[in-house]
Design a protein around this motif. Structure first.
Motif, short mmCIF file in Angstrom:
data_model
loop_
_atom_site.label_atom_id
_atom_site.label_comp_id
_atom_site.label_asym_id
_atom_site.label_seq_id
_atom_site.Cartn_x
_atom_site.Cartn_y
_atom_site.Cartn_z
N GLU A 124 0.83 -1.21 0.00
CA GLU A 124 0.00 0.00 0.00
C GLU A 124 0.86 1.26 0.00
N LEU A 125 1.96 1.20 0.71
CA LEU A 125 2.85 2.36 0.82
C LEU A 125 3.76 2.51 -0.40
N ASN A 126 4.12 1.38 -1.00
CA ASN A 126 5.02 1.42 -2.16
C ASN A 126 4.76 0.18 -3.00
N ASP A 127 4.05 0.34 -4.12
CA ASP A 127 3.68 -0.84 -4.93
C ASP A 127 4.87 -1.41 -5.70
N ARG A 128 6.05 -0.82 -5.52
CA ARG A 128 7.26 -1.35 -6.17
C ARG A 128 8.22 -1.95 -5.13
N ILE A 129 7.72 -2.24 -3.95
CA ILE A 129 8.56 -2.74 -2.88
C ILE A 129 8.96 -4.20 -3.08
N GLY A 130 8.25 -4.91 -3.98
CA GLY A 130 8.64 -6.28 -4.29
C GLY A 130 8.04 -7.33 -3.38
N VAL A 131 6.76 -7.17 -3.03
CA VAL A 131 6.13 -8.16 -2.15
C VAL A 131 4.86 -8.77 -2.77
N LYS A 132 4.52 -8.36 -3.96
CA LYS A 132 3.27 -8.81 -4.58
C LYS A 132 3.23 -10.33 -4.71
N ARG A 133 4.31 -10.92 -5.20
CA ARG A 133 4.34 -12.37 -5.37
C ARG A 133 4.35 -13.08 -4.01
N ASP A 134 4.99 -12.46 -3.03
CA ASP A 134 4.99 -13.05 -1.69
C ASP A 134 3.57 -13.12 -1.14
N ILE A 135 2.81 -12.04 -1.34
CA ILE A 135 1.42 -12.01 -0.88
C ILE A 135 0.61 -13.11 -1.56
N GLU A 136 0.75 -13.21 -2.89
CA GLU A 136 -0.01 -14.20 -3.64
C GLU A 136 0.32 -15.61 -3.20
N LYS A 137 1.61 -15.89 -3.00
CA LYS A 137 2.02 -17.24 -2.59
C LYS A 137 1.51 -17.57 -1.18
N LEU A 138 1.66 -16.65 -0.27
CA LEU A 138 1.23 -16.91 1.10
C LEU A 138 -0.29 -17.05 1.20
#
Length: 242
Positions: free
Chosen positions: A194-208
């Protein structure tokens, strides 16, 4: 190595200097000696190009400031102190986030200024530098998770760039994930995104989220029956006496 008597003297004189300074900038012999030491150590570090070697040197020189720091934290009333702030940063640099926190609590309580050369607030420095270190350290360290949580609480409400705060939430997500706390990890990653959509956690969220969904689907229904599906046997209630 300094004797115990020498260490005691350094701590006592630092405490006195901090007490005498009040809320004015630090001054006095104890501070001036440490300031001179800081200048020499800073020059030495500037002459080294290797980051790895810089960290080694910081580990070597930081013990020289322990008694001064302890004395200031013991009796200080919020005097601006460039020595204290530099030691806080060096402790973060060597991965001693807990050690840096002992100074950060005092610095944030008294709104100490890290100095013009940093161009960031004390809270922003603490969050960003600690998060950068945490992202490179062992994420299953219990003390690291506790330290990151305290930093988040300590700096709550402090104004800083969203990208800086996002790093902290990503580091918290990594640490929760390493401890097997998937829901907390997802929540921290989502806040980072939410704070930075380029922080590199999108795939982590999807996997978890996939892992958590599978886990919930495979968990057995709780057994609400007793024995082999029969109702539990209870003793008859005693007859009421007349």
């Amino acid at each position: 190595m300094a004797s115990s008597i020498r260490k005691h003297y350094e701590r006592v004189t630092a405490a006195k200097a901090a007490g005498d300074a009040g809320q004015a900038p630090m001054h006095g012999e104890a501070f001036e000696l440490m300031q001179a030491q800081l200048f020499e150590d800073y020059r030495r570090l500037k002459s080294i190009q290797s980051v790895e070697r810089k960290i080694e040197v910081k580990r070597e020189i930081l013990p020289n400031y322990v008694e001064y720091v302890d004395g200031v934290l013991e009796a200080g009333q919020g005097a601006q102190d460039e020595v204290l702030m530099r030691v806080m940063l060096w402790r973060i640099d060597i991965g001693d986030i807990e050690g840096a926190l002992s100074i950060a609590r005092y610095a944030i309580q008294h709104d100490l200024d890290p100095g013009e050369q940093f161009q960031r607030s004390t809270a922003a420095i603490l969050v960003e530098e600690s998060a950068d270190q945490a992202l490179a350290l062992a994420e299953d360290d219990d003390s690291l998770l506790d330290a990151l949580r305290e930093i988040d609480t300590l700096t709550d409400g402090a104004d800083m760039h969203d990208q800086i705060r996002a790093k902290l939430h990503k580091a918290l997500g990594n640490s929760h994930r390493a401890h097997g706390d998937v829901p907390e990890a997802i929540a921290e990653y989502q806040r980072a995104y939410e704070l930075n959509d380029r922080i590199g956690v999108k795939r982590d969220i999807e996997k978890l989220e996939r892992d958590l969904k599978k886990q919930n689907q495979t968990e057995p229904e709780p057994d609400t029956k007793s024995g082999n599906g029969q109702q539990p046997i209870t003793s008859p209630a005693p007859e009421a006496k007349s």
